[in-house]
Motif scaffolding. Sequence first.
Motif, PDB file in Angstrom:
ATOM      1  N   TRP A   7       0.942  -1.318  -0.191  1.00 11.21           N
ATOM      2  CA  TRP A   7       0.024   0.078  -0.029  1.00 11.21           C
ATOM      3  C   TRP A   7       0.945   1.233  -0.049  1.00 11.21           C
ATOM      4  N   ARG A   8       2.135   1.270   0.573  1.00  9.30           N
ATOM      5  CA  ARG A   8       2.671   2.278   0.967  1.00  9.30           C
ATOM      6  C   ARG A   8       3.543   2.665  -0.495  1.00  9.30           C
ATOM      7  N   ASN A   9       4.038   1.599  -1.022  1.00 12.10           N
ATOM      8  CA  ASN A   9       4.736   1.511  -2.356  1.00 12.10           C
ATOM      9  C   ASN A   9       3.628   2.269  -3.495  1.00 12.10           C
ATOM     10  N   GLU A  10       2.323   1.756  -3.375  1.00  8.65           N
ATOM     11  CA  GLU A  10       1.588   2.408  -4.307  1.00  8.65           C
ATOM     12  C   GLU A  10       1.218   3.946  -3.984  1.00  8.65           C
ATOM     13  N   VAL A  11       1.193   4.304  -2.552  1.00  8.15           N
ATOM     14  CA  VAL A  11       1.058   5.628  -2.480  1.00  8.15           C
ATOM     15  C   VAL A  11       2.181   6.443  -3.032  1.00  8.15           C
ATOM     16  N   PRO A  16       4.301  11.882  -7.604  1.00  2.00           N
ATOM     17  CA  PRO A  16       4.272  13.068  -8.957  1.00  2.00           C
ATOM     18  C   PRO A  16       2.850  13.285  -9.425  1.00  2.00           C
ATOM     19  N   ALA A  17       1.963  12.394  -9.457  1.00  2.28           N
ATOM     20  CA  ALA A  17       0.489  12.826 -10.067  1.00  2.28           C
ATOM     21  C   ALA A  17      -0.288  13.502  -8.843  1.00  2.28           C
ATOM     22  N   LEU A  18      -0.082  13.250  -7.803  1.00  2.04           N
ATOM     23  CA  LEU A  18      -0.485  14.098  -6.593  1.00  2.04           C
ATOM     24  C   LEU A  18       0.099  15.631  -6.729  1.00  2.04           C
ATOM     25  N   ARG A  19       1.173  15.668  -6.646  1.00  2.00           N
ATOM     26  CA  ARG A  19       1.935  17.004  -6.840  1.00  2.00           C
ATOM     27  C   ARG A  19       1.537  17.616  -8.014  1.00  2.00           C
ATOM     28  N   ALA A  20       1.280  17.197  -8.985  1.00  2.00           N
ATOM     29  CA  ALA A  20       0.956  17.890 -10.489  1.00  2.00           C
ATOM     30  C   ALA A  20      -0.533  18.596 -10.240  1.00  2.00           C
ATOM     31  N   PHE A  21      -1.558  17.715  -9.706  1.00  2.00           N
ATOM     32  CA  PHE A  21      -2.792  17.978  -9.173  1.00  2.00           C
ATOM     33  C   PHE A  21      -2.810  19.234  -8.342  1.00  2.00           C
ATOM     34  N   ALA A  22      -2.099  18.905  -7.303  1.00  2.25           N
ATOM     35  CA  ALA A  22      -1.931  19.901  -6.226  1.00  2.25           C
ATOM     36  C   ALA A  22      -1.419  21.436  -6.885  1.00  2.25           C
ATOM     37  N   TRP A  23      -0.449  21.210  -7.871  1.00  9.96           N
ATOM     38  CA  TRP A  23      -0.008  22.565  -8.591  1.00  9.96           C
ATOM     39  C   TRP A  23      -0.977  23.068  -9.312  1.00  9.96           C
ATOM     40  N   SER A  24      -1.745  22.349 -10.003  1.00 10.85           N
ATOM     41  CA  SER A  24      -2.680  22.543 -10.637  1.00 10.85           C
ATOM     42  C   SER A  24      -3.948  23.424  -9.871  1.00 10.85           C
ATOM     43  N   LEU A  25      -4.142  23.140  -8.818  1.00 13.03           N
ATOM     44  CA  LEU A  25      -5.105  23.684  -7.979  1.00 13.03           C
ATOM     45  C   LEU A  25      -4.457  24.874  -7.291  1.00 13.03           C
ATOM     46  N   SER A  26      -3.232  25.025  -6.663  1.00  9.67           N
ATOM     47  CA  SER A  26      -2.641  26.218  -6.199  1.00  9.67           C
ATOM     48  C   SER A  26      -1.740  27.109  -6.882  1.00  9.67           C
ATOM     49  N   ASP A  34       3.216  21.344   0.153  1.00  6.99           N
ATOM     50  CA  ASP A  34       2.538  21.340   1.500  1.00  6.99           C
ATOM     51  C   ASP A  34       1.322  20.466   1.437  1.00  6.99           C
ATOM     52  N   LEU A  35       0.504  20.830   0.487  1.00  7.08           N
ATOM     53  CA  LEU A  35      -0.904  20.156   0.038  1.00  7.08           C
ATOM     54  C   LEU A  35      -0.571  18.628  -0.209  1.00  7.08           C
ATOM     55  N   VAL A  36       0.383  18.175  -1.038  1.00  4.78           N
ATOM     56  CA  VAL A  36       0.574  16.827  -1.064  1.00  4.78           C
ATOM     57  C   VAL A  36       1.227  16.098   0.267  1.00  4.78           C
ATOM     58  N   GLN A  37       1.889  17.026   0.954  1.00  2.00           N
ATOM     59  CA  GLN A  37       2.288  16.340   2.321  1.00  2.00           C
ATOM     60  C   GLN A  37       1.067  16.122   3.251  1.00  2.00           C
ATOM     61  N   ASP A  38       0.246  17.236   3.326  1.00  2.00           N
ATOM     62  CA  ASP A  38      -0.850  17.038   4.057  1.00  2.00           C
ATOM     63  C   ASP A  38      -1.921  15.713   3.474  1.00  2.00           C
ATOM     64  N   THR A  39      -1.830  15.745   2.323  1.00  2.00           N
ATOM     65  CA  THR A  39      -2.720  14.356   1.896  1.00  2.00           C
ATOM     66  C   THR A  39      -2.075  13.379   2.201  1.00  2.00           C
ATOM     67  N   LEU A  40      -0.792  13.138   2.341  1.00  2.00           N
ATOM     68  CA  LEU A  40       0.011  11.890   2.523  1.00  2.00           C
ATOM     69  C   LEU A  40      -0.292  11.582   3.971  1.00  2.00           C
ATOM     70  N   ILE A  41      -0.038  12.494   4.695  1.00  2.00           N
ATOM     71  CA  ILE A  41      -0.547  12.285   6.305  1.00  2.00           C
ATOM     72  C   ILE A  41      -1.846  11.960   6.414  1.00  2.00           C
ATOM     73  N   LYS A  42      -2.819  12.608   5.827  1.00  2.00           N
ATOM     74  CA  LYS A  42      -4.120  12.304   5.986  1.00  2.00           C
ATOM     75  C   LYS A  42      -4.366  10.815   5.606  1.00  2.00           C
ATOM     76  N   ALA A  43      -3.724  10.369   4.511  1.00  2.00           N
ATOM     77  CA  ALA A  43      -4.075   9.071   4.023  1.00  2.00           C
ATOM     78  C   ALA A  43      -3.437   8.128   5.142  1.00  2.00           C
ATOM     79  N   TRP A  44      -2.116   8.357   5.253  1.00  2.00           N
ATOM     80  CA  TRP A  44      -1.420   7.319   6.202  1.00  2.00           C
ATOM     81  C   TRP A  44      -2.250   7.214   7.582  1.00  2.00           C
ATOM     82  N   THR A  45      -2.714   8.384   8.063  1.00  2.00           N
ATOM     83  CA  THR A  45      -3.484   8.295   9.435  1.00  2.00           C
ATOM     84  C   THR A  45      -4.635   7.259   8.981  1.00  2.00           C
ATOM     85  N   ASN A  46      -5.235   7.505   7.842  1.00  2.35           N
ATOM     86  CA  ASN A  46      -6.705   6.811   7.907  1.00  2.35           C
ATOM     87  C   ASN A  46      -6.677   5.543   6.770  1.00  2.35           C
ATOM     88  N   ARG A  47      -5.367   4.902   6.808  1.00  2.00           N
ATOM     89  CA  ARG A  47      -5.181   3.980   5.815  1.00  2.00           C
ATOM     90  C   ARG A  47      -6.014   2.771   5.998  1.00  2.00           C
TER      91      ARG A  47
END
Length: 178
Positions: A7-11, A16-26, A34-47
Amino acid sequence: MCDESDWRNEVVAMIPALRAFAWSLSHNGSDADDLVQDTLIKAWTNRDKFEPGTNLRAWLFTILRNTYYTQVNRRRREVRDETGEYANTLSSPPTQDWSVAMRAMQAALARLPDEHREALILVGAAGLSYEEAAEICGCALGTIKSRVNRARARLLKIMDAQEASDVMALDLPEASRA
């Protein structure tokens, strides 16, 4: 343990895709990171809430999108004021006048006969109808109306006021001498 590692390896592979999407928003590299980092923290916390066999990419993108819009809404409510300029323009009216007036009102109410105070509080403060107050007090409708009227008149006299609107505008040292 193998499942969590997979699961961790897939995340990690989706960063890179998350960062591209985050850049398109911000539209800002630092904010996107920062947005990707927050996303990864939330994903890990709620895995444990991720259901295996469902679309991990969609789940992560949803977390990222929701995090972004939560931050946007928060920023709308916040005021940037690093120098304190805006804060210096804010003021609030003093509250001690109301506090003194409320103490004077309480002291004046305490000087009323019990049945008058009870009727005035039920009708005036609690907002009950005369009928409801009469039922609660166990007396006739006319009696409760008379008690309320007498209580109002006596309260104005105690507080040395001509009308109810004068009570909060009083210079209250006289009225607070119960």
